[in-house]
Design a protein around this motif. Structure first.
Motif, PDB file in Angstrom:
ATOM      1  N   LYS A 270       0.831  -1.209   0.000  1.00  0.00           N
ATOM      2  CA  LYS A 270       0.000   0.000   0.000  1.00  0.00           C
ATOM      3  C   LYS A 270       0.861   1.253   0.000  1.00  0.00           C
ATOM      4  O   LYS A 270       0.559   2.231  -0.683  1.00  0.00           O
ATOM      5  CB  LYS A 270      -0.924   0.019   1.220  1.00  0.00           C
ATOM      6  CG  LYS A 270      -2.085  -0.928   1.120  1.00  0.00           C
ATOM      7  CD  LYS A 270      -2.943  -0.853   2.376  1.00  0.00           C
ATOM      8  CE  LYS A 270      -3.964  -1.965   2.394  1.00  0.00           C
ATOM      9  NZ  LYS A 270      -4.730  -1.971   3.642  1.00  0.00           N
ATOM     10  N   ARG A 271       1.915   1.220   0.767  1.00  0.00           N
ATOM     11  CA  ARG A 271       2.813   2.377   0.842  1.00  0.00           C
ATOM     12  C   ARG A 271       3.552   2.584  -0.477  1.00  0.00           C
ATOM     13  O   ARG A 271       3.747   3.715  -0.911  1.00  0.00           O
ATOM     14  CB  ARG A 271       3.794   2.163   1.984  1.00  0.00           C
ATOM     15  CG  ARG A 271       4.661   3.332   2.232  1.00  0.00           C
ATOM     16  CD  ARG A 271       5.495   3.140   3.464  1.00  0.00           C
ATOM     17  NE  ARG A 271       6.456   4.210   3.498  1.00  0.00           N
ATOM     18  CZ  ARG A 271       6.757   4.888   4.576  1.00  0.00           C
ATOM     19  NH1 ARG A 271       6.195   4.595   5.715  1.00  0.00           N
ATOM     20  NH2 ARG A 271       7.633   5.856   4.517  1.00  0.00           N
ATOM     21  N   ALA A 272       3.947   1.504  -1.118  1.00  0.00           N
ATOM     22  CA  ALA A 272       4.682   1.615  -2.381  1.00  0.00           C
ATOM     23  C   ALA A 272       3.774   2.001  -3.544  1.00  0.00           C
ATOM     24  O   ALA A 272       4.235   2.611  -4.513  1.00  0.00           O
ATOM     25  CB  ALA A 272       5.393   0.301  -2.682  1.00  0.00           C
ATOM     26  N   ASP A 273       2.495   1.657  -3.456  1.00  0.00           N
ATOM     27  CA  ASP A 273       1.547   1.973  -4.529  1.00  0.00           C
ATOM     28  C   ASP A 273       1.126   3.433  -4.406  1.00  0.00           C
ATOM     29  O   ASP A 273      -0.005   3.759  -4.027  1.00  0.00           O
ATOM     30  CB  ASP A 273       0.335   1.039  -4.461  1.00  0.00           C
ATOM     31  CG  ASP A 273      -0.650   1.256  -5.598  1.00  0.00           C
ATOM     32  OD1 ASP A 273      -0.277   1.914  -6.594  1.00  0.00           O
ATOM     33  OD2 ASP A 273      -1.780   0.771  -5.486  1.00  0.00           O
ATOM     34  N   ILE A 274       2.015   4.309  -4.744  1.00  0.00           N
ATOM     35  CA  ILE A 274       1.852   5.742  -4.522  1.00  0.00           C
ATOM     36  C   ILE A 274       0.619   6.300  -5.237  1.00  0.00           C
ATOM     37  O   ILE A 274      -0.112   7.106  -4.675  1.00  0.00           O
ATOM     38  CB  ILE A 274       3.137   6.497  -4.935  1.00  0.00           C
ATOM     39  CG1 ILE A 274       4.280   6.080  -3.999  1.00  0.00           C
ATOM     40  CG2 ILE A 274       2.924   8.007  -4.907  1.00  0.00           C
ATOM     41  CD1 ILE A 274       5.655   6.504  -4.448  1.00  0.00           C
ATOM     42  N   ASN A 275       0.366   5.852  -6.460  1.00  0.00           N
ATOM     43  CA  ASN A 275      -0.773   6.409  -7.206  1.00  0.00           C
ATOM     44  C   ASN A 275      -2.072   5.620  -6.998  1.00  0.00           C
ATOM     45  O   ASN A 275      -3.104   5.964  -7.571  1.00  0.00           O
ATOM     46  CB  ASN A 275      -0.451   6.538  -8.694  1.00  0.00           C
ATOM     47  CG  ASN A 275      -0.262   5.211  -9.377  1.00  0.00           C
ATOM     48  OD1 ASN A 275      -0.412   4.155  -8.775  1.00  0.00           O
ATOM     49  ND2 ASN A 275       0.093   5.264 -10.655  1.00  0.00           N
ATOM     50  N   GLY A 276      -2.025   4.557  -6.207  1.00  0.00           N
ATOM     51  CA  GLY A 276      -3.232   3.815  -5.855  1.00  0.00           C
ATOM     52  C   GLY A 276      -3.858   2.986  -6.961  1.00  0.00           C
ATOM     53  O   GLY A 276      -5.035   2.636  -6.890  1.00  0.00           O
ATOM     54  N   ASP A 277      -3.061   2.598  -7.962  1.00  0.00           N
ATOM     55  CA  ASP A 277      -3.621   1.820  -9.078  1.00  0.00           C
ATOM     56  C   ASP A 277      -3.508   0.310  -8.890  1.00  0.00           C
ATOM     57  O   ASP A 277      -3.751  -0.458  -9.795  1.00  0.00           O
ATOM     58  CB  ASP A 277      -2.985   2.238 -10.407  1.00  0.00           C
ATOM     59  CG  ASP A 277      -1.499   1.937 -10.482  1.00  0.00           C
ATOM     60  OD1 ASP A 277      -0.912   1.484  -9.472  1.00  0.00           O
ATOM     61  OD2 ASP A 277      -0.909   2.167 -11.558  1.00  0.00           O
ATOM     62  N   ARG A 278      -3.130  -0.111  -7.698  1.00  0.00           N
ATOM     63  CA  ARG A 278      -3.002  -1.529  -7.327  1.00  0.00           C
ATOM     64  C   ARG A 278      -1.881  -2.253  -8.060  1.00  0.00           C
ATOM     65  O   ARG A 278      -1.922  -3.470  -8.242  1.00  0.00           O
ATOM     66  CB  ARG A 278      -4.322  -2.266  -7.489  1.00  0.00           C
ATOM     67  CG  ARG A 278      -5.344  -1.797  -6.489  1.00  0.00           C
ATOM     68  CD  ARG A 278      -6.556  -2.624  -6.542  1.00  0.00           C
ATOM     69  NE  ARG A 278      -7.577  -1.835  -7.234  1.00  0.00           N
ATOM     70  CZ  ARG A 278      -8.751  -2.287  -7.583  1.00  0.00           C
ATOM     71  NH1 ARG A 278      -9.072  -3.516  -7.328  1.00  0.00           N
ATOM     72  NH2 ARG A 278      -9.599  -1.510  -8.185  1.00  0.00           N
ATOM     73  N   LYS A 279      -0.880  -1.510  -8.488  1.00  0.00           N
ATOM     74  CA  LYS A 279       0.348  -2.096  -9.020  1.00  0.00           C
ATOM     75  C   LYS A 279       1.498  -1.162  -8.677  1.00  0.00           C
ATOM     76  O   LYS A 279       1.289   0.028  -8.459  1.00  0.00           O
ATOM     77  CB  LYS A 279       0.239  -2.356 -10.518  1.00  0.00           C
ATOM     78  CG  LYS A 279      -0.121  -1.172 -11.340  1.00  0.00           C
ATOM     79  CD  LYS A 279      -0.372  -1.572 -12.771  1.00  0.00           C
ATOM     80  CE  LYS A 279      -0.922  -0.362 -13.522  1.00  0.00           C
ATOM     81  NZ  LYS A 279      -1.315  -0.676 -14.861  1.00  0.00           N
ATOM     82  N   VAL A 280       2.675  -1.718  -8.581  1.00  0.00           N
ATOM     83  CA  VAL A 280       3.845  -0.954  -8.165  1.00  0.00           C
ATOM     84  C   VAL A 280       4.876  -0.982  -9.291  1.00  0.00           C
ATOM     85  O   VAL A 280       5.295  -2.047  -9.732  1.00  0.00           O
ATOM     86  CB  VAL A 280       4.441  -1.534  -6.862  1.00  0.00           C
ATOM     87  CG1 VAL A 280       5.651  -0.749  -6.428  1.00  0.00           C
ATOM     88  CG2 VAL A 280       3.400  -1.557  -5.756  1.00  0.00           C
ATOM     89  N   THR A 281       5.260   0.191  -9.725  1.00  0.00           N
ATOM     90  CA  THR A 281       6.252   0.327 -10.789  1.00  0.00           C
ATOM     91  C   THR A 281       7.656   0.452 -10.183  1.00  0.00           C
ATOM     92  O   THR A 281       7.791   0.722  -8.976  1.00  0.00           O
ATOM     93  CB  THR A 281       5.970   1.582 -11.631  1.00  0.00           C
ATOM     94  OG1 THR A 281       6.131   2.737 -10.789  1.00  0.00           O
ATOM     95  CG2 THR A 281       4.580   1.545 -12.254  1.00  0.00           C
ATOM     96  N   PRO A 282       8.691   0.297 -10.996  1.00  0.00           N
ATOM     97  CA  PRO A 282      10.042   0.522 -10.477  1.00  0.00           C
ATOM     98  C   PRO A 282      10.199   1.914  -9.859  1.00  0.00           C
ATOM     99  O   PRO A 282      10.853   2.066  -8.835  1.00  0.00           O
ATOM    100  CB  PRO A 282      10.922   0.346 -11.711  1.00  0.00           C
ATOM    101  CG  PRO A 282      10.166  -0.618 -12.568  1.00  0.00           C
ATOM    102  CD  PRO A 282       8.731  -0.228 -12.373  1.00  0.00           C
ATOM    103  N   GLN A 283       9.581   2.915 -10.471  1.00  0.00           N
ATOM    104  CA  GLN A 283       9.665   4.275  -9.928  1.00  0.00           C
ATOM    105  C   GLN A 283       9.040   4.342  -8.539  1.00  0.00           C
ATOM    106  O   GLN A 283       9.599   4.943  -7.621  1.00  0.00           O
ATOM    107  CB  GLN A 283       8.973   5.265 -10.852  1.00  0.00           C
ATOM    108  CG  GLN A 283       8.998   6.689 -10.325  1.00  0.00           C
ATOM    109  CD  GLN A 283       8.250   7.650 -11.207  1.00  0.00           C
ATOM    110  OE1 GLN A 283       7.519   7.254 -12.096  1.00  0.00           O
ATOM    111  NE2 GLN A 283       8.414   8.935 -10.950  1.00  0.00           N
ATOM    112  N   GLU A 284       7.876   3.717  -8.368  1.00  0.00           N
ATOM    113  CA  GLU A 284       7.221   3.722  -7.066  1.00  0.00           C
ATOM    114  C   GLU A 284       8.041   2.958  -6.029  1.00  0.00           C
ATOM    115  O   GLU A 284       8.117   3.369  -4.866  1.00  0.00           O
ATOM    116  CB  GLU A 284       5.815   3.132  -7.169  1.00  0.00           C
ATOM    117  CG  GLU A 284       4.832   4.038  -7.896  1.00  0.00           C
ATOM    118  CD  GLU A 284       3.499   3.382  -8.134  1.00  0.00           C
ATOM    119  OE1 GLU A 284       2.474   4.023  -7.837  1.00  0.00           O
ATOM    120  OE2 GLU A 284       3.473   2.223  -8.622  1.00  0.00           O
TER     121      GLU A 284
END
Length: 108
Positions: A81-95
Motif C-alpha cells: 500500500k505504501r509503495a503503490d503511490i498512485n493507488g492503481d493496485r500495481k507498483v512500478t520501479p519508480q514507485e
C-alpha cells in the motif's frame, strides 16, 4: 533468475527513465533487476499484490534493509500500500524506488 538480455536491458532502461535520473546517477543493482524480472510474471513492468512479495523476498535474501524489515514483520500488505503511490493496485520501479527512499529518509 531469468536469462533474457533484452528483458534485462529493457528493465534497466525502464528503471532509468521512470525515475527520471541520469543513468550515471542511478544506482540500479543487478540484484534489483533480477528480483524485478523474477517477480514480474506477466512482464508488464509493474508488480501486483501477488508479485510484490516475490520481489521483496528476493531483495531480503540479498540483504536489502527495507526488504528485510518487511519480511521480518510480514508487512507485505502495508508495504505494498505504501509503495503503490498512485493507488492503481500495481507498483512500478519508480514507485519502488520512491517509497524506499522515503522510508529510509524517515529512519534517519
Amino acid at each position: 533468475m531469468i536469462q533474457n538480455d533484452k528483458t534485462t536491458v529493457a528493465v534497466v532502461i525502464g528503471l532509468c527513465a521512470l525515475i527520471a535520473q541520469p543513468i550515471a546517477a542511478l544506482e540500479v543493482t543487478q540484484d534489483e533487476v533480477n528480483a524485478f524480472l523474477a517477480a514480474d510474471k506477466d512482464q508488464n513492468m509493474s508488480l501486483d499484490r501477488e508479485e510484490f512479495p516475490i520481489f521483496v523476498r528476493h531483495m531480503a535474501r540479498v540483504g536489502q534493509p527495507t526488504a528485510r524489515t518487511i519480511v521480518t514483520f510480514k508487512a507485505f500488505g502495508y508495504a505494498f500500500k505504501r509503495a503503490d503511490i498512485n493507488g492503481d493496485r500495481k507498483v512500478t520501479p519508480q514507485e519502488l524506488r520512491t517509497s524506499d527512499d522515503q522510508y529510509r529518509a524517515e529512519q534517519n
